[in-house]
Each structure stands twice: as C-alpha cells, then as structure tokens.
Write an enzyme that holds these catalytic residues in place. Structure first.
Site, PDB file in Angstrom:
ATOM      1  N   THR A 154       3.073  -0.886   8.696  1.00 30.56           N
ATOM      2  CA  THR A 154       3.623  -1.754   9.748  1.00 30.56           C
ATOM      3  C   THR A 154       3.903  -3.165   9.265  1.00 30.56           C
ATOM      4  O   THR A 154       4.623  -3.916   9.926  1.00 30.56           O
ATOM      5  CB  THR A 154       2.618  -1.878  10.907  1.00 30.56           C
ATOM      6  N   HIS A 209      11.279 -22.810   9.837  1.00 24.39           N
ATOM      7  CA  HIS A 209      10.246 -23.419  10.687  1.00 24.39           C
ATOM      8  C   HIS A 209       8.833 -23.278  10.145  1.00 24.39           C
ATOM      9  O   HIS A 209       8.000 -24.157  10.375  1.00 24.39           O
ATOM     10  CB  HIS A 209      10.287 -22.806  12.093  1.00 24.39           C
ATOM     11  N   CYS A 221       3.205  -2.904   4.053  1.00 22.42           N
ATOM     12  CA  CYS A 221       2.351  -1.746   4.317  1.00 22.42           C
ATOM     13  C   CYS A 221       3.100  -0.913   5.361  1.00 22.42           C
ATOM     14  O   CYS A 221       4.311  -1.119   5.536  1.00 22.42           O
ATOM     15  CB  CYS A 221       0.938  -2.160   4.754  1.00 22.42           C
ATOM     16  N   ASP A 224       0.873  -1.183   0.000  1.00 25.88           N
ATOM     17  CA  ASP A 224       0.000   0.000   0.000  1.00 25.88           C
ATOM     18  C   ASP A 224       0.909   1.232   0.000  1.00 25.88           C
ATOM     19  O   ASP A 224       2.141   1.122  -0.164  1.00 25.88           O
ATOM     20  CB  ASP A 224      -1.004  -0.035   1.171  1.00 25.88           C
ATOM     21  N   HIS A 255       8.417 -29.599  12.086  1.00 26.68           N
ATOM     22  CA  HIS A 255       7.846 -28.356  11.544  1.00 26.68           C
ATOM     23  C   HIS A 255       6.847 -28.663  10.429  1.00 26.68           C
ATOM     24  O   HIS A 255       5.878 -27.928  10.252  1.00 26.68           O
ATOM     25  CB  HIS A 255       8.960 -27.430  11.058  1.00 26.68           C
TER      26      HIS A 255
HETATM   27  C1  RB5 Z   1      -1.947   3.029   6.345  1.00 27.88           C
HETATM   28  O1  RB5 Z   1      -1.940   4.295   6.907  1.00 27.88           O
HETATM   29  C2  RB5 Z   1      -1.556   1.979   7.396  1.00 27.88           C
HETATM   30  O2  RB5 Z   1      -2.608   1.781   8.269  1.00 27.88           O
HETATM   31  C3  RB5 Z   1      -1.169   0.684   6.709  1.00 27.88           C
HETATM   32  O3  RB5 Z   1      -0.116   0.917   5.848  1.00 27.88           O
HETATM   33  C4  RB5 Z   1      -0.718  -0.449   7.615  1.00 27.88           C
HETATM   34  O4  RB5 Z   1       0.246  -0.033   8.516  1.00 27.88           O
HETATM   35  C5  RB5 Z   1      -1.787  -1.247   8.228  1.00 27.88           C
HETATM   36  O5  RB5 Z   1      -1.564  -2.262   8.891  1.00 27.88           O
END
Ligand code: RB5
Length: 152
Positions: free
Chosen positions: A67, A98, A65, A8, A133
C-alpha cells in the site's frame, strides 16, 4: 542525482519497473532491496532508504510496499526524513512544493508502474516553494527535537 530505492515483496515489481525508468532518465540508482518476491518485512527497507537519504548518501529516496503505508510510516521515524505517500499527480506535486518531501512512497498493489513513473516525474520536476511552507517544515523538525511546544 543519486536516488535510493527500496521495497518489500509487495512493492518489488514496482521497484523493478521504476529502477529501469530512473536509469534511463539519467539518475544514479542505489537499489537497497528487496531483490525478489520472497516475503520480507517493510520496516527493514523503509529504514535502509531513510538512512541513506538522512546521511546524504542519496539525495532522494523512493520506497514501495503493498500500500505504501507501512514503509512510509517506517521511513518517517528517521530524523530528517519527510516521506510522502502519493497516489496521484496532485499529491506528488504538493509533496515537492509544500512538504519538501525527500522520499516518495507508493503502493505496488495500488498503482500501476505507468502511474508510478508519472508520479516520480512530477515529484522530481517540482521544487519546494519555501515561504510559509518552510515555517511548517521547520515545525516538523522541531517535533523531531521535542521542541515544538516551546515555540508554539
Ligand atoms: C505485505 O503483505 C503488506 O502488508 C505490505 O506490503 C504493506 O502494504 C504494508 O503497509
């Protein structure tokens, strides 16, 4: 090896950095977007990469994304996908050895492109160990089939 990548807006710049890196390392990269910093929804891109891997269009996938959390949750809803969110080399190694992870997830707002490249190298250069595993990974498949309780 074909590797599908997707992100994203929060993972876009990390995706661009790893795309060049993967091509230079000799991998065939299938870039499923997003293609700019414009705000988009991470499930759309987690899903695209997950389907490409589940269908065998790509052998492995890399998703990003902000995080790495939302896009990995999304990808893991697709049958046959084992997406591992990693932040350090130990996790990247174990994801291969694993968990037999077929998709690597990372956070573009969590790690630097240099660390991202290192994590990808570690993940791609390690192999699934099988044995106990394999039994555990088989149980993940049983969960997908709604059959784990019958076996445990
Ligand atoms: C987008 O702002 C953010 O929420 C997305 O990139 C991600 O971190 C979601 O898990």
């Amino acid at each position: 090896m074909k590797i599908a990548i997707g992100a994203d807006h929060g993972g876009f710049s990390l995706k661009e950095a790893i795309k060049d890196f993967l091509s230079r390392e000799g991998y065939e990269v299938i870039d499923l977007g997003t293609y700019s910093e414009e705000s988009v929804d991470y499930p759309d891109f987690g899903y695209k990469v997950a389907v490409a891997v589940a269908n065998g269009e790509a052998e492995k996938g890399i998703i990003m994304c902000g995080t790495g959390i939302g896009i990995s949750i999304s990808a893991n809803k697709v049958k046959g996908v084992r997406a591992a969110l990693v932040t350090n080399e130990y996790m990247a190694e174990m994801a291969a050895k694993h968990n037999d992870a077929n998709i690597l997830a990372m956070g573009g707002r969590v790690i630097t492109p240099e660390i991202g490249k290192r994590l990808i190298k570690v993940w791609l250069s390690n192999s699934f160990e099988g044995g106990r595993h394999q039994r555990r990974v088989n149980k993940i498949s049983l969960i997908e089939e709604g059959k784990l309780e019958e076996r445990s």
